[in-house]
Design a protein around this motif. Sequence first.
Motif, PDB file in Angstrom:
ATOM      1  N   MET A  82     -37.792  16.479 -20.316  1.00 42.39           N
ATOM      2  CA  MET A  82     -36.726  17.350 -20.740  1.00 42.39           C
ATOM      3  C   MET A  82     -36.049  16.746 -21.963  1.00 42.39           C
ATOM      4  N   ASP A  83     -35.777  17.544 -22.967  1.00 43.63           N
ATOM      5  CA  ASP A  83     -35.094  17.086 -24.166  1.00 43.63           C
ATOM      6  C   ASP A  83     -33.632  16.817 -23.862  1.00 43.63           C
ATOM      7  N   LYS A  84     -33.105  15.759 -24.467  1.00 41.13           N
ATOM      8  CA  LYS A  84     -31.688  15.462 -24.317  1.00 41.13           C
ATOM      9  C   LYS A  84     -30.885  16.370 -25.233  1.00 41.13           C
ATOM     10  N   MET A  85     -29.693  16.703 -24.797  1.00 41.38           N
ATOM     11  CA  MET A  85     -28.812  17.529 -25.605  1.00 41.38           C
ATOM     12  C   MET A  85     -28.308  16.724 -26.802  1.00 41.38           C
ATOM     13  N   ARG A  86     -28.313  17.339 -27.947  1.00 42.02           N
ATOM     14  CA  ARG A  86     -27.815  16.694 -29.153  1.00 42.02           C
ATOM     15  C   ARG A  86     -26.338  17.023 -29.301  1.00 42.02           C
ATOM     16  N   MET A  87     -25.523  16.008 -29.576  1.00 41.19           N
ATOM     17  CA  MET A  87     -24.091  16.220 -29.732  1.00 41.19           C
ATOM     18  C   MET A  87     -23.592  15.455 -30.938  1.00 41.19           C
ATOM     19  N   GLU A  88     -22.531  15.924 -31.517  1.00 40.54           N
ATOM     20  CA  GLU A  88     -21.945  15.249 -32.671  1.00 40.54           C
ATOM     21  C   GLU A  88     -21.163  14.004 -32.258  1.00 40.54           C
ATOM     22  N   SER A  89     -20.376  14.119 -31.188  1.00 39.09           N
ATOM     23  CA  SER A  89     -19.575  12.975 -30.757  1.00 39.09           C
ATOM     24  C   SER A  89     -19.381  12.994 -29.246  1.00 39.09           C
ATOM     25  N   LEU A  90     -19.073  11.825 -28.721  1.00 33.80           N
ATOM     26  CA  LEU A  90     -18.842  11.659 -27.288  1.00 33.80           C
ATOM     27  C   LEU A  90     -17.697  10.668 -27.111  1.00 33.80           C
ATOM     28  N   ASP A  91     -16.631  11.103 -26.453  1.00 30.55           N
ATOM     29  CA  ASP A  91     -15.477  10.240 -26.213  1.00 30.55           C
ATOM     30  C   ASP A  91     -15.456   9.840 -24.741  1.00 30.55           C
ATOM     31  N   MET A  92     -15.731   8.570 -24.477  1.00 25.00           N
ATOM     32  CA  MET A  92     -15.744   8.052 -23.108  1.00 25.00           C
ATOM     33  C   MET A  92     -14.548   7.146 -22.838  1.00 25.00           C
ATOM     34  N   THR A  93     -13.559   7.140 -23.735  1.00 22.11           N
ATOM     35  CA  THR A  93     -12.440   6.203 -23.616  1.00 22.11           C
ATOM     36  C   THR A  93     -11.608   6.405 -22.350  1.00 22.11           C
ATOM     37  N   ALA A  94     -11.560   7.601 -21.813  1.00 23.90           N
ATOM     38  CA  ALA A  94     -10.774   7.863 -20.604  1.00 23.90           C
ATOM     39  C   ALA A  94     -11.559   7.575 -19.322  1.00 23.90           C
ATOM     40  N   GLN A  95     -12.816   7.203 -19.457  1.00 22.77           N
ATOM     41  CA  GLN A  95     -13.665   6.945 -18.294  1.00 22.77           C
ATOM     42  C   GLN A  95     -13.566   5.477 -17.876  1.00 22.77           C
ATOM     43  N   ASN A  96     -13.749   5.226 -16.606  1.00 23.12           N
ATOM     44  CA  ASN A  96     -13.718   3.861 -16.077  1.00 23.12           C
ATOM     45  C   ASN A  96     -15.159   3.358 -15.941  1.00 23.12           C
ATOM     46  N   ILE A  97     -15.815   3.167 -17.076  1.00 23.45           N
ATOM     47  CA  ILE A  97     -17.225   2.772 -17.107  1.00 23.45           C
ATOM     48  C   ILE A  97     -17.322   1.283 -17.406  1.00 23.45           C
ATOM     49  N   GLU A  98     -18.092   0.563 -16.579  1.00 27.02           N
ATOM     50  CA  GLU A  98     -18.281  -0.864 -16.806  1.00 27.02           C
ATOM     51  C   GLU A  98     -19.647  -1.182 -17.400  1.00 27.02           C
ATOM     52  N   LYS A  99     -20.612  -0.296 -17.217  1.00 31.40           N
ATOM     53  CA  LYS A  99     -21.961  -0.565 -17.724  1.00 31.40           C
ATOM     54  C   LYS A  99     -22.583   0.718 -18.269  1.00 31.40           C
ATOM     55  N   ILE A 100     -23.238   0.576 -19.408  1.00 35.32           N
ATOM     56  CA  ILE A 100     -24.076   1.642 -19.946  1.00 35.32           C
ATOM     57  C   ILE A 100     -25.496   1.150 -19.751  1.00 35.32           C
ATOM     58  N   GLY A 101     -26.259   1.868 -18.964  1.00 38.45           N
ATOM     59  CA  GLY A 101     -27.579   1.423 -18.538  1.00 38.45           C
ATOM     60  C   GLY A 101     -28.657   1.494 -19.606  1.00 38.45           C
ATOM     61  N   GLU A 102     -29.843   1.041 -19.203  1.00 38.72           N
ATOM     62  CA  GLU A 102     -31.000   1.002 -20.095  1.00 38.72           C
ATOM     63  C   GLU A 102     -31.307   2.388 -20.658  1.00 38.72           C
ATOM     64  N   ARG A 103     -31.453   2.435 -21.965  1.00 38.24           N
ATOM     65  CA  ARG A 103     -31.862   3.641 -22.685  1.00 38.24           C
ATOM     66  C   ARG A 103     -30.979   4.863 -22.394  1.00 38.24           C
ATOM     67  N   ALA A 104     -29.715   4.642 -22.108  1.00 39.83           N
ATOM     68  CA  ALA A 104     -28.794   5.733 -21.761  1.00 39.83           C
ATOM     69  C   ALA A 104     -28.644   6.746 -22.891  1.00 39.83           C
ATOM     70  N   PHE A 105     -28.636   6.281 -24.127  1.00 38.21           N
ATOM     71  CA  PHE A 105     -28.486   7.170 -25.275  1.00 38.21           C
ATOM     72  C   PHE A 105     -29.693   7.067 -26.189  1.00 38.21           C
ATOM     73  N   LEU A 106     -30.861   6.924 -25.614  1.00 38.58           N
ATOM     74  CA  LEU A 106     -32.107   6.780 -26.362  1.00 38.58           C
ATOM     75  C   LEU A 106     -32.346   8.004 -27.251  1.00 38.58           C
ATOM     76  N   GLY A 107     -32.619   7.735 -28.486  1.00 35.05           N
ATOM     77  CA  GLY A 107     -32.970   8.816 -29.405  1.00 35.05           C
ATOM     78  C   GLY A 107     -31.813   9.260 -30.265  1.00 35.05           C
ATOM     79  N   PRO A 108     -32.134  10.017 -31.272  1.00 33.69           N
ATOM     80  CA  PRO A 108     -31.107  10.465 -32.225  1.00 33.69           C
ATOM     81  C   PRO A 108     -30.291  11.613 -31.635  1.00 33.69           C
ATOM     82  N   ASN A 109     -29.467  11.300 -30.641  1.00 32.04           N
ATOM     83  CA  ASN A 109     -28.757  12.355 -29.932  1.00 32.04           C
ATOM     84  C   ASN A 109     -27.262  12.378 -30.163  1.00 32.04           C
ATOM     85  N   CYS A 110     -26.731  11.428 -30.924  1.00 32.37           N
ATOM     86  CA  CYS A 110     -25.285  11.375 -31.105  1.00 32.37           C
ATOM     87  C   CYS A 110     -24.951  10.628 -32.391  1.00 32.37           C
TER      88      CYS A 110
END
Length: 79
Positions: free
Chosen positions: A1-29
């Motif tokens: 399945m193709d990943k959705m392409r987006m201009e920007s992503l704001d995760m500052t309000a999220q309580n994320i401690e880890k971004i996993g392997e290949r989470a944003f793989l590809g020219p998607n953001c």
Amino acid sequence: MDKMRMESLDMTAQNIEKIGERAFLGPNCYEIDLPDTLKELGDGAFSNCEFSELVILGSIKVIQKGSFNACEQLQTVVI
């Protein structure tokens, strides 16, 4: 399945401690705002992404190999 392409992503309000392997793989953001709770970037987390600057605020402890592999536009990483 193709990943959705987006201009920007704001995760500052999220309580994320880890971004996993290949989470944003590809020219998607073009812009990602990371939370200050981030502690780890997985292997290849941002491989092939198209942003030119990355600012990682907070308490980053681990940046796995290849986190920014093939990010040809990336010129600046601020930690």
